[in-house]
Design a protein around this motif. Sequence first.
Motif, short mmCIF file in Angstrom:
data_model
loop_
_atom_site.label_atom_id
_atom_site.label_comp_id
_atom_site.label_asym_id
_atom_site.label_seq_id
_atom_site.Cartn_x
_atom_site.Cartn_y
_atom_site.Cartn_z
N GLU A 20 -6.79 7.87 23.45
CA GLU A 20 -5.57 7.30 22.78
C GLU A 20 -5.38 5.86 22.94
O GLU A 20 -5.34 5.55 24.24
N LEU A 21 -5.33 5.03 21.97
CA LEU A 21 -5.26 3.68 22.23
C LEU A 21 -3.50 3.04 21.84
O LEU A 21 -3.37 3.35 20.83
N ARG A 22 -3.30 2.03 22.53
CA ARG A 22 -1.88 1.76 22.42
C ARG A 22 -1.76 0.22 21.84
O ARG A 22 -2.49 -0.34 22.33
N CYS A 23 -1.02 0.22 21.03
CA CYS A 23 -0.70 -1.35 20.54
C CYS A 23 0.81 -1.58 20.51
O CYS A 23 1.71 -0.85 20.01
N ASP A 24 1.28 -2.80 21.41
CA ASP A 24 2.80 -3.21 21.26
C ASP A 24 2.66 -4.44 20.21
O ASP A 24 2.27 -5.49 20.70
N SER A 75 2.59 1.23 18.49
CA SER A 75 1.85 2.36 17.85
C SER A 75 0.55 2.64 18.62
O SER A 75 0.19 2.35 19.47
N THR A 76 0.13 4.19 18.35
CA THR A 76 -0.64 4.58 18.85
C THR A 76 -2.13 5.06 17.88
O THR A 76 -1.85 5.82 16.95
N LEU A 77 -3.26 4.68 18.34
CA LEU A 77 -4.42 5.40 17.51
C LEU A 77 -5.01 6.23 18.29
O LEU A 77 -5.54 5.73 19.48
N THR A 78 -5.34 7.66 17.76
CA THR A 78 -6.03 8.55 18.46
C THR A 78 -7.22 8.73 17.92
O THR A 78 -7.38 8.93 16.59
N ILE A 79 -8.31 9.11 18.56
CA ILE A 79 -9.58 9.38 17.99
C ILE A 79 -9.94 10.68 18.91
O ILE A 79 -9.95 10.80 20.06
#
Lengths: 115, 113
Positions: A20-24, A75-79
Amino acid sequence: GAGVSQSPSNKVTEKGKDVELRCDPISGHTALYWYRQRLGQGLEFLIYFQGNSAPDKSGLPSDRFSAERTGESVSTLTIQRTQQEDSAVYLCASSLSGGEVYEQYFGPGTRLTVT
Amino acid sequence: AQSVTQLDSHVSVSEGTPVLLRCNYSSSYSPSLFWYVQHPNKGLQLLLKYTSAATLVKGINGFEAEFKKSETSFHLTKPSAHMSDAAEYFCVVSAPWGNQFYFGTGTSLTVIP
């Protein structure tokens, strides 16, 4: 003021694990984008969020990839079930929006390595 | 549909000489065009943008680009290269409503002292 921030800056994971990658984004920016940049290549569009509208998911490469955004903030990007070909730098960008093309402000990226 | 082609993957210039990084675009609409720079281990930074105003656009650090509709080009230039200009440069096209941005594959600029 604060720019776009991303976490973690680096992530090493084993093949088959989820990440899980996070973006603010910048406060007040209603548009948020995720891109993937493979080594030595340009940016590949993944997904776009605009306010409360349905996201544009047309760039997601497979159903292992998903992303969410909470309102107009993080936002979170999940792979899921990561593969070695997922190794790349994942970049997040945010911008103002509303009838004009605004510049994107990019975060420093998350470097993902799948072993 | 929108796309960009950066004609050179690598450009090498001597310090103090002109820089030319070439970009051709394809767009079904009146495009918005951008140049971004990416220094090693740093984030992408906007150099300049064209959004249907003046065709000659001036950006930061002495860079400029000219929108030529007849040639579908948006080449990036700088009169005199500096060592600090060594970086990766990306040409980007967007549709007028700006919800998708299409990046070129990048041009790596080397500046020789």
